[in-house]
Design a protein around this motif. Structure first.
Motif, PDB file in Angstrom:
ATOM      1  N   PHE A 491       0.845  -1.003  -0.040  1.00  0.00           N
ATOM      2  CA  PHE A 491       0.004   0.142   0.021  1.00  0.00           C
ATOM      3  C   PHE A 491       0.934   1.272  -0.006  1.00  0.00           C
ATOM      4  O   PHE A 491       1.849   1.261   0.677  1.00  0.00           O
ATOM      5  CB  PHE A 491      -0.915  -0.066   1.151  1.00  0.00           C
ATOM      6  N   LYS A 493       1.087   5.711   0.010  1.00  0.00           N
ATOM      7  CA  LYS A 493       0.334   6.822   0.128  1.00  0.00           C
ATOM      8  C   LYS A 493       0.486   7.818  -0.742  1.00  0.00           C
ATOM      9  O   LYS A 493      -0.279   8.795  -1.063  1.00  0.00           O
ATOM     10  CB  LYS A 493       0.619   7.389   1.428  1.00  0.00           C
ATOM     11  N   SER A 494       1.601   7.878  -1.370  1.00  0.00           N
ATOM     12  CA  SER A 494       2.126   8.999  -2.575  1.00  0.00           C
ATOM     13  C   SER A 494       2.677   8.273  -3.657  1.00  0.00           C
ATOM     14  O   SER A 494       3.028   7.388  -3.590  1.00  0.00           O
ATOM     15  CB  SER A 494       2.824   9.984  -1.855  1.00  0.00           C
ATOM     16  N   ASP A 497       6.131   7.317  -2.416  1.00  0.00           N
ATOM     17  CA  ASP A 497       6.142   6.082  -1.657  1.00  0.00           C
ATOM     18  C   ASP A 497       5.864   4.954  -2.443  1.00  0.00           C
ATOM     19  O   ASP A 497       6.606   3.598  -2.314  1.00  0.00           O
ATOM     20  CB  ASP A 497       4.891   6.290  -0.815  1.00  0.00           C
ATOM     21  N   SER A 514      -9.691   3.592  -1.793  1.00  0.00           N
ATOM     22  CA  SER A 514     -10.651   4.423  -1.060  1.00  0.00           C
ATOM     23  C   SER A 514     -11.939   3.660  -0.661  1.00  0.00           C
ATOM     24  O   SER A 514     -12.353   2.787  -1.037  1.00  0.00           O
ATOM     25  CB  SER A 514     -11.195   5.474  -2.425  1.00  0.00           C
ATOM     26  N   THR A 557      -7.177   7.133  -0.056  1.00  0.00           N
ATOM     27  CA  THR A 557      -6.111   7.134   0.890  1.00  0.00           C
ATOM     28  C   THR A 557      -4.702   6.697   0.416  1.00  0.00           C
ATOM     29  O   THR A 557      -3.668   6.660   0.875  1.00  0.00           O
ATOM     30  CB  THR A 557      -6.425   5.874   1.837  1.00  0.00           C
ATOM     31  N   GLY A 558      -4.835   6.490  -1.095  1.00  0.00           N
ATOM     32  CA  GLY A 558      -3.488   5.781  -1.586  1.00  0.00           C
ATOM     33  C   GLY A 558      -3.899   4.945  -2.902  1.00  0.00           C
ATOM     34  O   GLY A 558      -4.701   4.981  -3.287  1.00  0.00           O
TER      35      GLY A 558
END
Ligand code: ACO
Length: 675
Positions: A491, A493-494, A497, A514, A557-558
């Motif tokens: 997972f 986040k950006s 990342d 999401s 959320t990512g």
């Protein structure tokens, strides 16, 4: 077996069923006491009539009840009070026409007085060794070692006639009708201990108590002819006996799992039943002895279909069999003694085949010609088999007219399976192999695997939220807690990342994360086959733009980055069958599942052996054996099939499609869980 019988409703009128049952009992030669019961007393067929069962001198072992339905309850109570052990209710007009309550009352009475209840809605019970014919079926039949259990009355009577004509020997016939109390389970287990029965043949429309049926102890060969294969057929069955017919594939799976052999037609079923008296094969290699090339080829095809291995050693066969045929015959398997091959040639070939230890079983095929005598050939086969000590399994097909028909009867009468059908002759031999495989296979002790600890807690916490669907990560967590493997996934986040975490998992699929988005593809939230960092950066930005435009209010959320998997696409499912409870499905997945419908089922719980069979049962099973260099880690599929059972009872439905299998393992790529 009963030693005394009351016939309640024994009639004075020779056209009534109550009279016919009396006649069959007496003509059949039943040696025990027979008590006709009729309010008008007097005599029926020279037997003293009693007004009520309460008046007979001692409690009969069996009461056959053949009076109109409104009066059955009361006489059953009388029977119970008298101490009758079993009742056979011939009378119709209960569950099969919707009068379920009335039928349940019969069961309650039977339970209260500890009586076994056969029926209602049956034609009776027959037992050859006891010379018991408490039925309005046929007065005579050919005695033998087959116990025949039938749910349908008329079909049962019809088949009794057919078996008698074909010289297929019956030991017992039990009409089950509505199965208010006694079902197939009790009877199979009863016949397990009946020395006069070698094989049980059942005509079945539905199973009354599926969960109990699953516990049946199978000790002798059980052959089932189950109707309702087609959609329409299964509806007809439901309306016929008021029984529920489950999905046909599930029935087949259940029979397989239990070690019950399912036949496709009644002549196949009885053909197999006769074949069960054949000795245990000492190996696989089979020879076909024939007087015709064409029928030999047909049988060879059937052998391939049924997995019968034909002995393939031309030199050896030539050396052994050449002397049994003219020059233009063929000593390769099928051994063709040619159209002029008569009883002498068949006898010689049979003698060699039975004597040769390399040959483990023999199929004889004969096409009737005017220069040969079918009866003499049948006699030769039978005599040679007998004088060799009936040392190996045989199966016979005689194709021709009246003379061949008589020869078939002679063979069946002498317990050599014979018919006029090549497929039945071959499948009968295959059934012998199958039964001995079932018998010798180790019984796996299995108990249902359970989801425990953190996994169970997690399911409970998700359940509390009362969601109608689960988010991807929730499904994944549940499946992982049961031991199902997934492709590597991270997972992020950006974008930075994502780049950092994606290092070892290219090529990958990127999916939007999401809580507000269920159908990710619909909003442009899925991108597959991202091969490197450059593509990942570009695609990440593009995806964010697309999703924000399509679903502006969604909280993002990512992204989830999932390793792309290559391999064979399979499907695994867990479902609740209305009859048998949780069942696991396995097959070829992806687009193939709809087209090929190549799937197998097992009822939970099952062990490693059955999981292996789920794979080998598939038409495409070769794909899992390293087809064209494609390697598959079968052990991981088996683990998946065993592990998914942990979710039975805690989830309503699980669907893993595809489960990608390759040399590294089996990975759930997409999964749906319904709690
Ligand atoms: N105790 C003793 N005898 C009684 C009683 C009683 N309580 N009540 C009636 N009887 C007698 C009658 O007096 C009569 O005798 P009689 O002919 O000497 O006068 C006899 O019992 C039969 O009674 P009937 O009223 O004449 O009933 P009938 O014989 O017409 O029908 C039957 C009874 C056969 C049970 C009918 O109700 C029935 O259910 N038929 C269908 C049976 C069937 O098909 N079963 C499924 C088989 S499977 C298949 O489909 C082939």
């Amino acid at each position: 077996m009963p030693k005394s019988i009351a016939v309640i409703g024994a009639s004075h009128d020779s056209k009534k069923i109550g009279y016919e049952i009396m006649r069959n009992l007496i003509k059949g030669g039943f040696k025990g006491k027979i008590y006709p019961i009729n309010p008008k007393a007097d005599k029926i067929l020279d037997k003293k009539v009693y007004k009520s069962v309460t008046e007979v001198p001692a409690a009969p072992d069996l009461a056959v009840i053949v009076i109109p339905s409104p009066f059955v309850k009361d006489v059953m109570i009388e029977c119970g009070k008298k101490g009758v052990k079993s009742v056979a209710v011939i009378t119709s007009g209960f569950g099969e026409i919707g009068k379920v309550k009335l039928e349940n009352e019969l069961k309650q009475i039977a339970d209260k007085y500890q009586m076994s209840l056969f029926g209602p809605n049956i034609f009776g019970i027959i037992n050859s060794p006891a010379k018991l014919n408490a039925s309005f079926g046929l007065p005579s039949y050919f005695p033998g070692n087959i116990a025949f259990i039938t749910q349908s009355g008329a079909l049962g009577i019809g088949l009794m006639g057919w078996t008698s004509m074909e010289k297929v020997g019956l030991s017992s016939v039990v009409s089950l009708g509505n199965k208010a109390d006694v079902t197939e389970k009790e009877l199979i287990e009863y016949f397990n201990n009946d020395d006069n029965v070698d094989v049980v043949m059942i005509y079945m429309e539905g199973i009354k108590n599926p969960i109990e049926f699953l516990k049946t102890k199978i000790k002798k060969p059980v052959i089932v002819l189950k109707s309702g294969r087609s959609e329409k057929g299964s509806k007809a069955v439901a309306s016929h006996t008021g029984s529920l017919a489950g999905a046909d594939k599930i029935y087949s799976a259940v029979f397989d799992q239990m070690g019950i052999m399912r036949a496709n037609s009644f002549d196949e079923a009885f053909g197999w039943a006769v074949a069960m008296s054949q000795p245990k094969p000492k190996g696989e290699e089979t020879v076909i002895i024939t007087n015709g090339g064409g029928i030999g080829v047909l049988a060879t095809d059937e052998c391939e279909t049924h997995g019968i291995k034909l002995l393939d050693d031309k030199k050896y066969l030539e050396q052994k069999f050449r002397k049994t045929m003219p020059e233009f015959g063929s000593a390769s398997n099928p051994i063709d003694i040619t159209g002029q091959g008569g009883d002498v040639q068949f006898r010689n070939a049979a003698r060699i085949a039975f004597a040769e230890s390399r040959i483990k079983s023999v199929i004889f095929l004969y096409c009737e010609t005017s220069v040969t005598d079918p009866m003499a050939i049948a006699t030769a086969i039978y005599e040679e088999h007998k004088s060799a000590g009936s040392n190996k399994p045989v199966s016979v097909c005689f194709l021709g007219g009246e003379r061949s028909k008589l020869a078939i009867k002679l063979l069946n009468e002498n317990k050599i399976p014979a018919s006029s059908s090549v497929p039945i002759a071959v499948s009968s031999l295959a059934a012998v192999y199958k039964w001995h495989e079932i018998k010798s296979s180790k019984k796996e002790k299995v108990s249902k695997p359970r989801l425990v600890g953190a996994g169970k807690k997690y399911v409970d916490s998700v359940k509390k939220q009362k969601k109608s669907f689960l988010l991807e990560h929730e499904s994944r967590q549940i499946l992982e807690s049961a031991g199902i493997k997934f492709p590597k996934s991270v997972f992020a986040k950006s974008v930075s990342d994502a780049v950092k975490q994606a290092k070892n998992i290219y090529p990958l699929a990127m999916k939007i994360a999401s809580p507000d988005i269920i159908h990710k593809s619909d909003v442009g939230g899925v991108k597959i086959n991202i091969k490197n960092e450059k593509e990942l950066r570009t695609e990440y930005r593009e995806m964010m733009k697309r999703v924000k435009k399509n679903k502006p209010k969604a909280k993002i959320t990512g992204v989830n980055l999932v390793q792309m998997m290559k391999g064979l696409e399979c499907v695994v499912g867990l479902n609740e069958d209305p009859q048998f409870g949780p069942v696991v499905m396995f097959g070829l997945g992806g687009v193939y599942v709809e087209v090929l419908k190549d799937v197998s089922f097992r009822v939970v719980p099952f062990g490693k052996m059955e999981a292996e069979k789920m794979i080998s049962d598939l038409k495409t099973s070769q794909l899992f054996e390293g087809f064209r260099g494609m390697k598959v880690k079968k052990q991981d599929i088996i683990k998946t099939l065993l592990n998914i059972q942990k979710l039975a009872g805690v989830t309503k439905e699980v669907d893993i499609n595809p489960l990608i299998v390759n040399e590294k393992g089996a990975f759930a790529v997409d999964a749906r869980v319904i709690l």
